[in-house]
Design a protein around this motif. Structure first.
Motif, PDB file in Angstrom:
ATOM      1  N   ALA A 122      -6.921   7.822   9.077  1.00 23.46           N
ATOM      2  CA  ALA A 122      -7.856   6.703   8.958  1.00 23.46           C
ATOM      3  C   ALA A 122      -7.246   5.565   8.145  1.00 23.46           C
ATOM      4  O   ALA A 122      -6.449   5.783   7.235  1.00 23.46           O
ATOM      5  N   SER A 123      -7.667   4.347   8.482  1.00 27.27           N
ATOM      6  CA  SER A 123      -7.272   3.174   7.703  1.00 27.27           C
ATOM      7  C   SER A 123      -8.057   3.174   6.396  1.00 27.27           C
ATOM      8  O   SER A 123      -9.072   3.869   6.272  1.00 27.27           O
ATOM      9  N   PRO A 124      -7.641   2.372   5.410  1.00 27.03           N
ATOM     10  CA  PRO A 124      -8.414   2.297   4.168  1.00 27.03           C
ATOM     11  C   PRO A 124      -9.882   1.923   4.413  1.00 27.03           C
ATOM     12  O   PRO A 124     -10.775   2.510   3.798  1.00 27.03           O
ATOM     13  N   GLY A 125     -10.136   0.979   5.297  1.00 25.39           N
ATOM     14  CA  GLY A 125     -11.509   0.590   5.595  1.00 25.39           C
ATOM     15  C   GLY A 125     -12.303   1.718   6.227  1.00 25.39           C
ATOM     16  O   GLY A 125     -13.474   1.919   5.914  1.00 25.39           O
ATOM     17  N   GLN A 126     -11.657   2.472   7.109  1.00 29.73           N
ATOM     18  CA  GLN A 126     -12.333   3.605   7.740  1.00 29.73           C
ATOM     19  C   GLN A 126     -12.643   4.701   6.719  1.00 29.73           C
ATOM     20  O   GLN A 126     -13.673   5.358   6.805  1.00 29.73           O
ATOM     21  N   ALA A 150     -14.107  -2.826   8.910  1.00 28.75           N
ATOM     22  CA  ALA A 150     -13.089  -1.837   9.252  1.00 28.75           C
ATOM     23  C   ALA A 150     -12.694  -1.881  10.720  1.00 28.75           C
ATOM     24  O   ALA A 150     -11.639  -1.369  11.074  1.00 28.75           O
ATOM     25  N   LYS A 151     -13.501  -2.501  11.578  1.00 30.26           N
ATOM     26  CA  LYS A 151     -13.180  -2.537  13.005  1.00 30.26           C
ATOM     27  C   LYS A 151     -11.881  -3.279  13.297  1.00 30.26           C
ATOM     28  O   LYS A 151     -11.011  -2.740  13.944  1.00 30.26           O
ATOM     29  N   PRO A 152     -11.737  -4.525  12.826  1.00 28.37           N
ATOM     30  CA  PRO A 152     -10.458  -5.180  13.058  1.00 28.37           C
ATOM     31  C   PRO A 152      -9.387  -4.588  12.155  1.00 28.37           C
ATOM     32  O   PRO A 152      -9.679  -3.750  11.306  1.00 28.37           O
ATOM     33  N   LYS A 153      -8.184  -5.044  12.330  1.00 23.27           N
ATOM     34  CA  LYS A 153      -7.089  -4.564  11.486  1.00 23.27           C
ATOM     35  C   LYS A 153      -7.469  -4.826  10.037  1.00 23.27           C
ATOM     36  O   LYS A 153      -7.710  -5.946   9.637  1.00 23.27           O
ATOM     37  N   THR A 154      -7.514  -3.767   9.243  1.00 25.09           N
ATOM     38  CA  THR A 154      -7.988  -3.861   7.874  1.00 25.09           C
ATOM     39  C   THR A 154      -6.871  -3.501   6.916  1.00 25.09           C
ATOM     40  O   THR A 154      -6.118  -2.568   7.139  1.00 25.09           O
ATOM     41  N   SER A 155      -6.805  -4.249   5.848  1.00 24.65           N
ATOM     42  CA  SER A 155      -5.897  -3.901   4.769  1.00 24.65           C
ATOM     43  C   SER A 155      -6.630  -4.092   3.466  1.00 24.65           C
ATOM     44  O   SER A 155      -7.641  -4.775   3.405  1.00 24.65           O
ATOM     45  N   THR A 206      -5.890  -5.929   1.182  1.00 25.74           N
ATOM     46  CA  THR A 206      -5.868  -7.321   0.747  1.00 25.74           C
ATOM     47  C   THR A 206      -7.019  -8.117   1.322  1.00 25.74           C
ATOM     48  O   THR A 206      -7.408  -9.125   0.758  1.00 25.74           O
ATOM     49  N   THR A 207      -7.604  -7.676   2.418  1.00 26.70           N
ATOM     50  CA  THR A 207      -8.719  -8.420   2.995  1.00 26.70           C
ATOM     51  C   THR A 207     -10.064  -7.857   2.607  1.00 26.70           C
ATOM     52  O   THR A 207     -11.060  -8.541   2.696  1.00 26.70           O
ATOM     53  N   THR A 208     -10.120  -6.604   2.175  1.00 30.62           N
ATOM     54  CA  THR A 208     -11.410  -5.984   1.893  1.00 30.62           C
ATOM     55  C   THR A 208     -11.776  -6.002   0.416  1.00 30.62           C
ATOM     56  O   THR A 208     -12.928  -5.818   0.088  1.00 30.62           O
ATOM     57  N   GLY A 209     -10.797  -6.174  -0.454  1.00 30.97           N
ATOM     58  CA  GLY A 209     -11.100  -6.115  -1.871  1.00 30.97           C
ATOM     59  C   GLY A 209     -11.221  -4.697  -2.389  1.00 30.97           C
ATOM     60  O   GLY A 209     -11.561  -4.463  -3.521  1.00 30.97           O
ATOM     61  N   MET A 210     -10.925  -3.735  -1.520  1.00 32.59           N
ATOM     62  CA  MET A 210     -10.946  -2.332  -1.951  1.00 32.59           C
ATOM     63  C   MET A 210      -9.593  -1.734  -1.626  1.00 32.59           C
ATOM     64  O   MET A 210      -8.935  -2.109  -0.671  1.00 32.59           O
ATOM     65  N   GLU A 211      -9.232  -0.811  -2.431  1.00 36.17           N
ATOM     66  CA  GLU A 211      -7.953  -0.162  -2.264  1.00 36.17           C
ATOM     67  C   GLU A 211      -8.216   1.329  -2.340  1.00 36.17           C
ATOM     68  O   GLU A 211      -8.821   1.797  -3.293  1.00 36.17           O
ATOM     69  N   VAL A 212      -7.789   2.051  -1.332  1.00 34.27           N
ATOM     70  CA  VAL A 212      -7.972   3.489  -1.343  1.00 34.27           C
ATOM     71  C   VAL A 212      -6.661   4.105  -1.786  1.00 34.27           C
ATOM     72  O   VAL A 212      -5.632   3.898  -1.171  1.00 34.27           O
ATOM     73  N   ARG A 213      -6.741   4.822  -2.880  1.00 35.60           N
ATOM     74  CA  ARG A 213      -5.539   5.441  -3.440  1.00 35.60           C
ATOM     75  C   ARG A 213      -5.499   6.897  -3.040  1.00 35.60           C
ATOM     76  O   ARG A 213      -6.504   7.577  -3.056  1.00 35.60           O
ATOM     77  N   GLY A 214      -4.343   7.363  -2.717  1.00 35.97           N
ATOM     78  CA  GLY A 214      -4.269   8.730  -2.270  1.00 35.97           C
ATOM     79  C   GLY A 214      -3.571   9.662  -3.148  1.00 35.97           C
ATOM     80  O   GLY A 214      -3.049   9.637  -4.114  1.00 35.97           O
TER      81      GLY A 214
END
Length: 133
Positions: free
Chosen positions: A17-21, A118-123, A125-133
């Protein structure tokens, strides 16, 4: 070790999954746990209500720690998340469904917003959230 095909699918979904997903998946989990908590309160299942509402709180906490404070929206989101945690704690301690229902409405609204992002290409930098793994 994963035993069922469903568990294998879920693990694969998270890994790909992408960060947005991933954020949307967290919202889905929080929504599911709040609904379970509300239902348990309505049926007098105090222990199940406690368990479900604590799980929802944990997911909201996870959403909070993924915030990237380089973006102004993160400060607003943290206040919303803190308020939702307050509502969930209140609902759990008083065994009152109303605060949980209010938190649920916020979760549903925010989930829909993130799903559209999250539908379009998400990063991050555009969402203001960062998913750390």
């Amino acid at each position: 070790m994963l035993s069922s095909p469903l568990q294998k699918y879920q693990q694969s979904s998270v890994k790909t999954a992408s960060p947005g997903q991933l954020v949307v998946m967290l919202y889905d989990g929080a929504i599911r746990f709040v609904k379970q908590g509300i239902e348990a309160i309505e049926h007098g299942h105090i222990e199940q209500a406690n368990t479900s509402l604590i799980k929802a709180q944990n997911v909201v906490n996870e959403l909070m720690v993924t915030l990237n404070f380089d973006y102004p929206i993160a400060a607003e989101l943290v206040r919303i998340y803190e308020y939702m945690i307050h509502l969930l704690i209140t609902s759990n301690t008083k065994k009152d469904r109303e605060p949980a229902a209010e938190a649920l409405s916020y979760l549903i609204d925010l989930r829909e917003s993130w799903a559209s992002i999250a539908k379009p290409k998400t990063s991050s930098t555009t969402t203001g959230m960062e998913v750390r793994g």
